[in-house]
Motif scaffolding. Structure first.
Motif, mmCIF file in Angstrom:
data_model
loop_
_atom_site.group_PDB
_atom_site.id
_atom_site.type_symbol
_atom_site.label_atom_id
_atom_site.label_comp_id
_atom_site.label_asym_id
_atom_site.label_seq_id
_atom_site.Cartn_x
_atom_site.Cartn_y
_atom_site.Cartn_z
ATOM 1 N N HIS A 1 -6.181 -0.978 -6.286
ATOM 2 C CA HIS A 1 -4.968 -1.792 -6.104
ATOM 3 C C HIS A 1 -4.136 -1.858 -7.383
ATOM 4 N N ALA B 1 5.296 -2.003 -4.302
ATOM 5 C CA ALA B 1 6.238 -2.378 -3.253
ATOM 6 C C ALA B 1 6.040 -3.823 -2.797
ATOM 7 N N GLY B 2 5.041 -4.504 -3.337
ATOM 8 C CA GLY B 2 4.773 -5.885 -2.947
ATOM 9 C C GLY B 2 5.767 -6.852 -3.545
ATOM 10 N N LYS C 1 -0.301 -7.108 -4.806
ATOM 11 C CA LYS C 1 -0.595 -5.694 -4.623
ATOM 12 C C LYS C 1 -1.206 -5.397 -3.248
ATOM 13 N N GLN D 1 2.888 -9.903 -9.346
ATOM 14 C CA GLN D 1 3.166 -9.077 -8.175
ATOM 15 C C GLN D 1 1.944 -9.002 -7.273
ATOM 16 N N TYR E 1 0.425 -3.452 0.248
ATOM 17 C CA TYR E 1 1.690 -2.787 -0.070
ATOM 18 C C TYR E 1 1.418 -1.483 -0.794
ATOM 19 N N ASN E 2 2.330 -0.544 -0.638
ATOM 20 C CA ASN E 2 2.246 0.691 -1.409
ATOM 21 C C ASN E 2 2.471 0.357 -2.882
#
Length: 110
Positions: A53, A18-19, A11, A9, A14-15
């Motif tokens: 992050h 949410a990535g 990071k 994912q 993005y929140n």
């Protein structure tokens, strides 16, 4: 080199969780400190540089932060969120078998 099916994912930018994310075949270096993924070279985070992050790897060229972990059968792969990862075509068959109870390639013994 070790090939594994992993959850990856992005990071950075993005929140929390949410990535974009993927179930993908990645290649680990012999020392397991470097991952090769989608043409990127990701190095294991050491220290606190990427702590904000929630990342465990970073792209050596762009500095982007990534979270990489083994996939989960219950599909709760994201650490805190509920996003649905994109399954890469070269990982699809092994991942589908894993969801049905088979071990992932290279993890037959755990």
């Amino acid at each position: 080199m070790h090939d594994r099916i992993m959850f990856v994912q992005l990071k950075t930018g993005y929140n929390t969780d949410a990535g974009p994310s993927w179930i993908a075949k990645v290649r680990f270096s012999k020392s397991w400190s470097t991952v090769y993924f989608h043409g990127r070279t990701l190095r294991r985070v050491t220290g606190t540089a990427y702590a904000n992050h929630n990342a465990n790897f970073y792209d050596v060229d762009s500095g982007e932060a990534y979270w990489i972990s083994g996939p989960k059968r219950d599909r709760t792969d994201a650490r805190y969120g509920h996003g649905v990862p994109t399954v890469d075509e070269d990982a699809r068959v092994a991942y589908d078998k894993f969801l049905d109870g088979a071990p992932l390639p290279g993890r037959e013994r755990g």
